[in-house]
Design a protein around this motif. Structure first.
Motif, PDB file in Angstrom:
ATOM      1  N   THR A   6      52.080  -7.818  13.723  1.00  0.00           N
ATOM      2  CA  THR A   6      51.493  -6.867  12.792  1.00  0.00           C
ATOM      3  C   THR A   6      52.300  -6.952  11.498  1.00  0.00           C
ATOM      4  O   THR A   6      53.389  -7.543  11.477  1.00  0.00           O
ATOM      5  CB  THR A   6      51.565  -5.423  13.334  1.00  0.00           C
ATOM      6  N   ALA A   7      51.802  -6.359  10.447  1.00  0.00           N
ATOM      7  CA  ALA A   7      52.564  -6.334   9.202  1.00  0.00           C
ATOM      8  C   ALA A   7      53.904  -5.641   9.423  1.00  0.00           C
ATOM      9  O   ALA A   7      54.933  -6.087   8.912  1.00  0.00           O
ATOM     10  CB  ALA A   7      51.762  -5.639   8.104  1.00  0.00           C
ATOM     11  N   GLU A   8      53.897  -4.575  10.216  1.00  0.00           N
ATOM     12  CA  GLU A   8      55.124  -3.825  10.464  1.00  0.00           C
ATOM     13  C   GLU A   8      56.128  -4.637  11.278  1.00  0.00           C
ATOM     14  O   GLU A   8      57.324  -4.629  10.987  1.00  0.00           O
ATOM     15  CB  GLU A   8      54.808  -2.503  11.169  1.00  0.00           C
ATOM     16  N   SER A   9      55.666  -5.351  12.303  1.00  0.00           N
ATOM     17  CA  SER A   9      56.608  -6.135  13.121  1.00  0.00           C
ATOM     18  C   SER A   9      57.153  -7.318  12.327  1.00  0.00           C
ATOM     19  O   SER A   9      58.322  -7.681  12.462  1.00  0.00           O
ATOM     20  CB  SER A   9      55.963  -6.593  14.433  1.00  0.00           C
ATOM     21  N   LEU A  10      56.326  -7.902  11.461  1.00  0.00           N
ATOM     22  CA  LEU A  10      56.805  -8.994  10.614  1.00  0.00           C
ATOM     23  C   LEU A  10      57.816  -8.471   9.600  1.00  0.00           C
ATOM     24  O   LEU A  10      58.832  -9.106   9.335  1.00  0.00           O
ATOM     25  CB  LEU A  10      55.633  -9.685   9.923  1.00  0.00           C
ATOM     26  N   ARG A  11      57.555  -7.290   9.054  1.00  0.00           N
ATOM     27  CA  ARG A  11      58.522  -6.656   8.148  1.00  0.00           C
ATOM     28  C   ARG A  11      59.862  -6.465   8.854  1.00  0.00           C
ATOM     29  O   ARG A  11      60.920  -6.760   8.294  1.00  0.00           O
ATOM     30  CB  ARG A  11      57.989  -5.310   7.662  1.00  0.00           C
TER      31      ARG A  11
END
Length: 170
Positions: free
Chosen positions: A13-18
């Motif tokens: 997800t964008a959050e996990s990649l962040r």
């Protein structure tokens, strides 16, 4: 949340990649692209702002994607000979340069299709960082060889309200 099968990452997800980028020491912000209304990640390295854009999404989980693209944009003032761009692409694997009217884009795709180990994404980030840091010296050297008709380039994220750090290539 990152989808994991047998210790392999199959999507993010964008959050996990962040979180992955932050654990590698990057300041990363989650922003919405004004033109496409898509959540992207924004960071910088070596004075260059770059984006990480999601690619193909999972059909069953729209917040997860199986690939993404790193991209950094240089605003070009003047003419940039295509030989300079083509030489970069011939000498380097993974990242590629492309000319978009008024801009020079450095892009690199990352795929997790089939599953990748957790360190794979960090390794791709290291490759990206190396490419970005190699770009300015490469452009400076190549453009100096051309003589006095050296265009100037500034790092920029096109069509975005947030100012990007500036880097002169002349």
């Amino acid at each position: 949340m990152t989808a994991i099968t047998e210790s392999a990452i199959t999507s993010v997800t964008a959050e996990s990649l962040r979180d992955i980028l932050q654990s590698a020491g990057y300041r990363v912000e989650l922003v919405t692209d004004a033109n496409s209304d898509i959540a992207i990640l924004r960071s910088s390295t070596a004075g260059f702002a770059f984006d990480i854009r999601p690619g193909n999404r999972l059909a069953e989980r729209k917040d997860q994607f199986v690939d993404f693209t790193f991209s950094a944009w240089l605003n070009i003032e003047g003419e940039l000979p295509l030989d300079v761009v083509n030489r970069w692409n011939a000498l380097r694997r993974f990242g590629r340069l492309q000319v978009v009217p008024g801009f020079l884009a450095l892009v690199m795709d990352v795929s997790m299709i089939g599953g990748v180990m957790p360190n794979f994404i960090k390794a791709q980030l290291e490759i990206w960082d190396h490419l970005v840091q190699a770009l300015v010296p490469y452009l400076r050297d190549e453009l100096q060889k051309l003589g006095s008709a050296v265009p100037q380039a500034t790092a920029e994220t096109p069509a975005d309200d947030a100012p990007a750090p500036e880097a002169r290539v002349a």
